[in-house]
Design an enzyme around this catalytic site. Structure first.
Site, PDB file in Angstrom:
ATOM      1  CB  THR A 207       4.821   8.293  -0.062  1.00 53.17           C
ATOM      2  OG1 THR A 207       3.913   7.242  -0.210  1.00 53.17           O
ATOM      3  CG2 THR A 207       3.963   9.400   0.474  1.00 53.17           C
ATOM      4  NE  ARG A 235      -3.067   0.520   0.784  1.00 53.40           N
ATOM      5  CZ  ARG A 235      -1.974   1.469   0.834  1.00 53.40           C
ATOM      6  NH1 ARG A 235      -1.589   2.263  -0.072  1.00 53.40           N
ATOM      7  NH2 ARG A 235      -1.005   1.065   1.672  1.00 53.40           N
ATOM      8  N   GLY A 237      -4.226   4.292   2.142  1.00 51.39           N
ATOM      9  CA  GLY A 237      -3.347   4.036   3.049  1.00 51.39           C
ATOM     10  C   GLY A 237      -3.108   5.186   3.986  1.00 51.39           C
ATOM     11  CG  ASP A 238       0.696   6.139   5.713  1.00 51.17           C
ATOM     12  OD1 ASP A 238       0.845   5.576   4.582  1.00 51.17           O
ATOM     13  OD2 ASP A 238       1.836   6.692   6.414  1.00 51.17           O
ATOM     14  CB  THR A 258       7.477   7.709   3.063  1.00 53.09           C
ATOM     15  OG1 THR A 258       7.389   6.712   1.830  1.00 53.09           O
ATOM     16  CG2 THR A 258       8.680   7.862   3.675  1.00 53.09           C
ATOM     17  N   GLY A 259       6.001   4.797   3.903  1.00 54.33           N
ATOM     18  CA  GLY A 259       6.003   3.259   4.194  1.00 54.33           C
ATOM     19  C   GLY A 259       5.115   2.557   3.936  1.00 54.33           C
ATOM     20  N   GLY A 261       1.992   1.835   4.697  1.00 53.21           N
ATOM     21  CA  GLY A 261       0.749   2.499   5.157  1.00 53.21           C
ATOM     22  C   GLY A 261      -0.026   1.986   6.309  1.00 53.21           C
TER      23      GLY A 261
END
Lengths: 340, 340
Positions: A207, A235, A237-238, A258-259, A261
């Site tokens: 990201t 899906r 994510g964050d 980032t990571g 999510g």
């Protein structure tokens, strides 16, 4: 006089040292500042060729330079964030825009979000497949719609209505990401359940994000991603979730995450940092580290970039590395990749 | 002895009075508790026939009874929240499930989310058109997937894989909601821009939500909605956004929101309440009111239901009314509709 010249030098050295470890700087408020990330993950020097490392450093430097040009000439923090993320989306190196990972079905589904810290206005999109620069669509949602979050074909219909060009989805093909999907699919075959997430290292990272403080003291934050390799079921994510992957508020800070999510959503990472700063008067660095610690306690990994209205910066992560960098008005740009 | 009997009575009267105004109760921790809402909006007694009011009261009472049965028999807060919201989704009275409003294109696109306060696990879905009970799909996302948020056709593919039945979309047709869309479309025609939101009162309200505390001291929260009449572009509101429309954490509280979703996202209302409680030791009622005040300062309307681990309840809103009610173990259920 000597002591007056020594002081700024010491302050600079001190602040750079703190910057390296994700601590906040502690000097006079700069005219402007900007921080970027290009994803956190198992980024180890031993796995990286000199050419690869140079390519990433060059891309991060170009992004910082673009941001600095906008801010130095009096552009807004929103302008800077959009310009920087656009550049990173156009690079095949990062998991956003051109370099986005593939879904289970072999598509590229992109998410992005943007927040203006001045008025708390936001724009977010999820699951678009034909938008070259999702961050620019997020901006159009923020500025030209009373809604704040559009998904998939709906978001693309809005883009069309806004006069944006829809790309052929083949634009997002890169061989590297296609091979990444094939490895994930192979791995999945050897697992029992098709719905289990394949344990490919870093299949969920890369990201990009940017936070900026402009000359008028306004903060902004943006995040853009292709999500997770082999993702399914639309899906989300964050990254497009305000408060999880992105947050900005002039009264506290600007954050991009980032990571992994799912865990950033469960912990409301971006807003949590702002809340600790607002409600507990915590400094940037302490709040950012506390948030990453919470994620770590759930055995999840990732990182954040955080910037407050005084130009204090934090860039903590709990992975092997995070592509990251920052500029502070009047100083040399700083670029980092590994844990140091 | 007399004073010992007088005390509980006074405490009860006092706590009911506080409950009416959205203040927290202040007695011994009950065995279990549950709070529901069926949406906030321009709900005025003068506009409501006796039959209509009775229908709503009966539906709210049935929902509370369902929740009480689950909790009294030792069921989990997640079980209770899902059972209650399922019942409310099956009623045509509320803007969720069967009674969902229509999109611009004449479809019903449903959103829902669920959070377990014990482990901060979450499940959310947005834009499904063939799921009878979106809250049950949110539960499957929470329990059977490593992801937490699925959108539109993707979410339905996941539902199929989980063995859930897909309904014919015509199941969601109700004449009342269809007429609501026609009014919104008429109104829109007379406006300049097609992307401007039609100013039909309450076209964005009616969401249902439930928060529960079970005998084991675990909190849970859930929210389900059809979104906003005449919505377009795959618009996602606050209901499926963890931290905006729904939040639960045993260490702070459980929250479900209803109202003008865009502003609940921008203010991160659900998590903000939890953050004020955690970081400022604010009581439920004060935190809930502070959050609604922030929304109100942006000229937006809505309400929240909040419950903490000690059974303290708050139900503030800044509209004319909010369908709402609660049960506390050992007490009579309380149902309210108007401002009182």
């Amino acid at each position: 006089m000597a002591q007056f010249r020594l002081f700024p030098t010491l302050a600079l050295v001190f602040s750079l040292l703190l910057g390296c470890t994700g601590k906040s700087t502690s000097k006079k408020k700069p005219d402007y500042a900007l921080v970027i990330h290009g994803g956190a993950g198992t980024i180890l020097k031993k796995n990286m060729s000199e050419e690869e490392e140079k390519a990433y450093r060059d891309a991060l430097e170009a992004a910082l330079q673009t941001g600095e040009e906008v801010l130095a000439s009096g552009g807004s923090s929103v302008d800077a964030v959009v310009a920087v993320i656009t550049l990173m989306e156009d690079s095949p190196l990062f998991n956003a825009g051109k370099g986005a990972v593939f879904t289970h079905e072999g598509k590229n589904e992109l998410d992005a979000s943007l927040m203006n810290g001045k008025d708390l206005n936001v724009g977010a999109i999820a699951g678009v497949t034909r938008i070259k620069n999702p961050i620019q669509l997020a901006r159009k949602v923020m500025e030209n719609s009373e809604h704040v979050f559009f998904a998939r074909d709906g978001a693309e219909a809005f883009a069309l209505e806004q006069g944006m060009e829809l790309m052929d989805p083949s634009y997002f093909y890169t061989d590297r990401r296609w091979q990444g999907l094939q490895r994930a699919l192979e791995k999945e075959k050897s697992q029992k359940s098709a719905t289990t997430e394949p344990q490919i290292p870093d299949s969920k990272f890369g990201t990009v994000g940017c936070v900026a403080l402009d000359k008028n003291g306004n903060l902004a934050a943006g995040t853009s991603t292709g999500g997770m390799t082999n993702k399914r079921f639309g899906r989300i994510g964050d990254s497009p979730i305000i408060g999880a992957g992105t947050y900005a508020n002039n009264n506290s800070c600007a954050v991009s995450a980032t990571g992994h999510g799912e865990f950033f959503i469960r912990n409301m990472v971006a807003y949590d940092i702002a809340a600790m700063m607002s409600y507990q008067s915590m400094p940037v660095a302490q709040a950012a580290e506390a948030a990453i610690e919470k994620v770590g306690k759930m055995n999840a990994t990732g990182g954040v970039i955080v910037l407050d209205g005084n130009g204090n910066i934090a860039m903590p992560f709990n992975t092997e590395g995070m592509y990251r960098g920052y500029i502070i008005a009047g100083e040399k740009p700083v670029i980092k990749i590994y844990k140091e």
